[in-house]
Write an enzyme that holds these catalytic residues in place. Structure first.
Site, mmCIF file in Angstrom:
data_model
loop_
_atom_site.group_PDB
_atom_site.id
_atom_site.type_symbol
_atom_site.label_atom_id
_atom_site.label_comp_id
_atom_site.label_asym_id
_atom_site.label_seq_id
_atom_site.Cartn_x
_atom_site.Cartn_y
_atom_site.Cartn_z
ATOM 1 N N HIS A 53 0.870 -1.175 0.000
ATOM 2 C CA HIS A 53 0.000 0.000 0.000
ATOM 3 C C HIS A 53 0.908 1.226 0.000
ATOM 4 C CE1 HIS A 53 -2.659 -2.999 2.202
ATOM 5 N NE2 HIS A 53 -3.328 -2.726 1.096
ATOM 6 N N ASP A 56 2.353 1.814 3.323
ATOM 7 C CA ASP A 56 3.354 0.855 3.781
ATOM 8 C C ASP A 56 4.746 1.375 3.460
ATOM 9 O OD1 ASP A 56 1.550 -1.162 4.684
ATOM 10 O OD2 ASP A 56 1.284 -1.851 2.614
ATOM 11 N N GLU A 212 -8.708 -11.965 -6.462
ATOM 12 C CA GLU A 212 -8.447 -12.642 -5.191
ATOM 13 C C GLU A 212 -9.432 -13.788 -5.019
ATOM 14 O OE1 GLU A 212 -8.578 -11.759 -0.395
ATOM 15 O OE2 GLU A 212 -7.509 -10.383 -1.710
ATOM 16 N N HIS A 215 -12.437 -13.202 -2.662
ATOM 17 C CA HIS A 215 -13.416 -12.231 -3.157
ATOM 18 C C HIS A 215 -14.367 -12.884 -4.156
ATOM 19 C CE1 HIS A 215 -10.523 -8.642 -2.175
ATOM 20 N NE2 HIS A 215 -10.832 -9.385 -1.112
#
Length: 343
Positions: A53, A56, A212, A215
């Site tokens: 991110h 991050d 994902e 998901h």
């Protein structure tokens, strides 16, 4: 004759996958691991790259000069460890200005903040040496449908994608779709929805998807089918492999931990279709795992992928075609099950 020649894959995960074991209903059970210590674990665990991110890499809302200075420090750490950055994802869902949505907020100033921060994520990606920007549209949705204009919201998401494409002519945008959580109902809830948006973008060749496993499962879909459809479009540019026990909250269980057959089908599709992206993991250790074991879910998920890859490559493609031609699906199923059982 085996079904394919085994491909070489690069494995990645994000530093958030080494977690404190916290949840909404209780305290953390492990101490936070410092960022630099997490990065030093990657090569030891057999991984090649890092998912990030934006915050991050460097905390949000810094000046451009401070941001680039922070990125340089992280890039030096990555280079020293022999790692690459797979993607940067603007973390728009945790900021006070985006509690009611980022790109789809009803507040123009909040939408502007989301776009400014996303452009900053592109700048971070350029400075750290990667071209992929992942958009998880976490708060682009509603708790009640009347809260936002759904037609305007779809247009605003497209405008955000086009804004980022215009900001840099080389980046790619990867939509990571999820049907719910944290919102009750999400806009563009599946990869298919975002694929449709790709072709409305200013440069469709630079817009694709990250899929994902969990998901897709939350949407009642099979991850392998979602991935195959995106591969048909030549737009599956990354994956997050994990597992999910039913239609509930996003569990991020280790890959193959719940449904081994489903995990096999995922590897089957990726390998046989010639997928050439990274094998990204988004998995969490079971909450009460002790600190000494807090990376085993990553090692286990990677090992499971490689085990299943061996099985996929051992499948006799001619025999599969024989079963298909004879419409002998019971025989084909037993053949696959016996492969999974090591027979």
């Amino acid at each position: 004759m085996a079904g394919s020649n085994k491909r070489n894959y690069r494995f990645t995960f994000g530093p958030w996958n080494i977690s404190t074991g916290s949840d909404p209903f209780g305290p953390a059970v492990r101490k936070e691991v410092p960022f630099a210590a997490k990065i030093r674990e990657y090569k030891k665990l057999g991984f090649d790259g890092v998912q990030f991110h934006d915050d991050d890499v460097v905390e949000a809302d810094l000046s451009n000069a401070e941001t680039l200075k922070g990125v340089a420090k992280v890039k030096k750490i990555l280079d020293g460890e022999g790692l690459f950055c797979e993607f940067i994802a603007p973390r728009l869902w945790e900021h006070p200005k985006t509690v009611d949505g980022a790109y789809t907020s009803n507040n123009a100033a909040e939408r502007k903040y989301a776009l400014d921060r996303s452009r900053r994520a592109v700048d971070i990606a350029n400075a750290i040496g990667c071209r992929d920007i992942v958009l998880w549209l976490a708060r682009e949705g509603t708790y009640i449908r009347e809260a936002k204009d759904p037609v305007a919201s779809a247009e605003r998401i497209l405008e955000a994608v086009n804004t980022l494409l215009a900001h840099d002519p080389h980046i790619r945008i990867l939509g990571e779709m999820k049907p719910n959580e944290p919102m009750d109902q999400a806009y563009l809830p599946t990869p298919g929805h975002f694929l449709a948006l790709c072709y409305r973008a200013a440069d469709p060749t630079r817009v694709g998807v990250l899929i994902e496993s969990a998901h897709s499962i939350l949407a009642g879909l099979d991850p392998s089918d979602d991935m195959a459809y995106a591969l048909w479009h030549n737009k599956l540019w990354s994956v997050h492999l994990n597992d999910q026990n039913g239609l509930k909250y996003d569990q991020d269980k280790s890959f193959g931990a719940v449904d081994l057959r489903r995990a096999f089908n995922t590897v089957w599709v990726l390998e046989r279709a010639g997928y050439d992206g990274c094998i990204g993991l988004d998995v969490k250790a079971m909450r009460t795992t002790k600190a000494n074991d807090q990376t085993k879910h990553l090692v286990n998920s990677r090992a499971m992928f490689l085990h299943l890859l061996e099985i996929v490559c051992s499948v006799d493609a001619a025999k599969v075609e024989e079963y298909r031609s004879a419409r002998n699906y019971e025989g084909l199923e037993m053949y696959i099950l016996e492969k999974l059982l090591g027979k």
